[in-house]
Write a protein that holds these residues in place. Structure first.
Motif, PDB file in Angstrom:
ATOM      1  N   LYS A 133      -6.030   5.660   2.253  1.00 38.65           N
ATOM      2  CA  LYS A 133      -5.350   4.410   1.929  1.00 38.65           C
ATOM      3  C   LYS A 133      -4.766   3.742   3.169  1.00 38.65           C
ATOM      4  CE  LYS A 133      -4.160   5.606  -2.860  1.00 38.65           C
ATOM      5  NZ  LYS A 133      -4.962   4.510  -3.459  1.00 38.65           N
ATOM      6  N   LYS A 171       0.833  -1.206   0.000  1.00 44.18           N
ATOM      7  CA  LYS A 171       0.000   0.000   0.000  1.00 44.18           C
ATOM      8  C   LYS A 171       0.870   1.260   0.000  1.00 44.18           C
ATOM      9  CE  LYS A 171      -3.817  -0.026   0.201  1.00 44.18           C
ATOM     10  NZ  LYS A 171      -4.867   0.034  -0.837  1.00 44.18           N
ATOM     11  N   GLU A 204       2.216   1.849  -3.349  1.00 43.66           N
ATOM     12  CA  GLU A 204       1.134   2.385  -4.183  1.00 43.66           C
ATOM     13  C   GLU A 204       0.994   3.886  -3.968  1.00 43.66           C
ATOM     14  OE1 GLU A 204      -3.712   2.064  -4.180  1.00 43.66           O
ATOM     15  OE2 GLU A 204      -2.569   0.241  -3.759  1.00 43.66           O
TER      16      GLU A 204
END
Length: 233
Positions: free
Chosen positions: A147, A92, A95
């Motif tokens: 996120k 994550k 990302e």
């Protein structure tokens, strides 16, 4: 004088008695192990439920039915502290890093034992000498929060500056500026819905550089916000 009756067989040696006792104890021990190998599913689920609740997880819900077979699949998707694996958190963060890169913002991911740091350059987040983010940077910070919010882990937000001194009415030194920037990011995380109990902020000023302050490139790298995710032990 009466003659002594001859013994038909000799008495066993003394060690044989101790050896027999040892064998009896071993037999009892293995019988106990065998009896414990038969697991009561009801008691097993009750024990797991207590462990999960102790670590802040959710109840273990299972159907009241007879489960046949030796292998019983048990899944705990919401069990803390293994809510998400370290690998999932790192994916994550990478990302997020790619998202920042597309917007021209330098960042990097650093691992330190039980924490992972997302370092974000502040040149495109804050005006020089200010703790108020650019208007276009606010949605970006909120997106980073979204996120990370799914992991629900403790986060510390650190502010860092280069070694160039700042003197203003609002910020007598880089200490105050770095702390104010960290707090500004923290407030945006709270607005995004992150649990305030799991957030903290710190200002480190110019005293934890990650590059040399002798070059413009090094100073730019030191001007950063670090989002530190504390992993479960």
């Amino acid at each position: 004088m009466a003659r002594r009756k001859k013994e038909e067989c000799k008495a066993p040696p003394a060690w044989l008695t101790s050896f027999g006792d040892l064998m009896s104890l071993l037999l009892t021990f293995f019988i106990l192990l065998y009896s414990m190998s038969t697991i009561s599913l009801e008691k097993f689920y009750q024990a797991i439920k207590g462990i999960v609740e102790a670590f802040g997880g959710h109840y273990v819900i299972h159907e009241e039915r007879v489960i046949q077979g030796r292998k019983v699949p048990i899944q705990f998707p919401d069990m803390y502290p293994k809510l998400k694996s370290r690998k999932a958190i790192e994916e994550k963060l990478h990302e997020i890093r790619k998202m920042l890169q597309r917007m021209g913002i330098n960042s990097e991911v650093a691992k330190y034992g039980t924490s992972i740091r997302l370092r974000i350059n502040t040149d495109k987040l804050f005006p020089s000498g200010s703790d108020k983010p650019y208007r276009e940077a606010i949605p970006l910070i909120m997106e980073i929060c979204k996120k990370l919010k799914e992991f629900d882990l403790p986060i510390t937000i650190e502010g860092h500056t280069d070694n160039r001194p700042i003197r203003s009415k609002r910020f007598p030194s880089n200490w105050e500026l770095s702390a104010a920037r960290a707090t500004s990011v923290l407030r945006l995380f709270i607005q995004c819905g992150y649990n305030p109990k799991k957030l903290s902020a710190a200002g480190c000023g110019p005293y934890r550089p990650i590059a040399s302050n002798d070059t413009p490139e090094g100073r730019a790298k030191n001007r950063r916000i670090e989002v530190i995710i504390h992993l479960p032990m």
